[in-house]
Design a protein around this motif. Sequence first.
Motif, PDB file in Angstrom:
ATOM      1  N   PRO A  20       0.737  -0.976  -0.160  1.00  0.00           N
ATOM      2  CA  PRO A  20       0.209  -0.061   0.207  1.00  0.00           C
ATOM      3  C   PRO A  20       0.867   1.436  -0.072  1.00  0.00           C
ATOM      4  O   PRO A  20       0.629   2.219  -0.827  1.00  0.00           O
ATOM      5  N   ILE A 125      -2.401  -3.171  -8.470  1.00  0.00           N
ATOM      6  CA  ILE A 125      -2.419  -4.228  -7.175  1.00  0.00           C
ATOM      7  C   ILE A 125      -2.188  -5.942  -7.103  1.00  0.00           C
ATOM      8  O   ILE A 125      -2.073  -5.953  -6.425  1.00  0.00           O
ATOM      9  N   LEU A 161      -5.613  -1.056   1.909  1.00  0.00           N
ATOM     10  CA  LEU A 161      -4.574  -0.831   0.624  1.00  0.00           C
ATOM     11  C   LEU A 161      -6.175   0.094   0.355  1.00  0.00           C
ATOM     12  O   LEU A 161      -5.750   1.516   0.468  1.00  0.00           O
TER      13      LEU A 161
END
Length: 209
Positions: A20, A125, A161
């Motif tokens: 993150p 991601i 995140l």
Amino acid sequence: MFDIDHIVNATTTLLVTIDPPGLAPIFLGLTVGMTRAQRRLVALRGSIIAFCILAVFALTGSAVLSLLGISIGAFRIAGGLLLFWIAFEMIFERRNERKEKTSEVAITRDHMHNIAAFPLALPLIAGPGAISATILLAGSFPSALERLELIGVLAACIGILFLSLVIAERVDRFLGATGRAILTRLLGVILAALSVQFVVDGVRSAFSL
């Protein structure tokens, strides 16, 4: 059966792999010119899409491996090596450069349209590292109930995140270039240790040591 050690290991592995803090400045670059509400919407959509992708691999990854005739031990070794390479990139500041190049290409081609799906959700991601880590971790959660625990861990990590993306601008100002570099390297060292453990577990499993 609930195993706190597996939960902690899975959470740490996924958080470090998804990274993150490293995604925050890249997200700001992807959404330049957008309002805060628009950024939040992109972050929400990207997080949901990424969660769905990783959840599918958490539930079906081991079945796909069995179909291909790949043992979990062999995949742990291969996945551990891949995660070690990602850790190497994090320690020597190569991962963010690669991600920034990916984001620049996407902005040029799509003109900021559908960036929640590409490149935010995939591959920034839910990239190769996160997918590999998810399949590896699924081997430690074999039963249906344990898979639900892994899905819960995934949801928690993606939630963290999402929060980091929402407050990305503030976090980026707080950390600064030096803070980001230190944090990225620290996370890289942790991921390197976890990846070596995956390889060790894979060797033990493959050779029944």
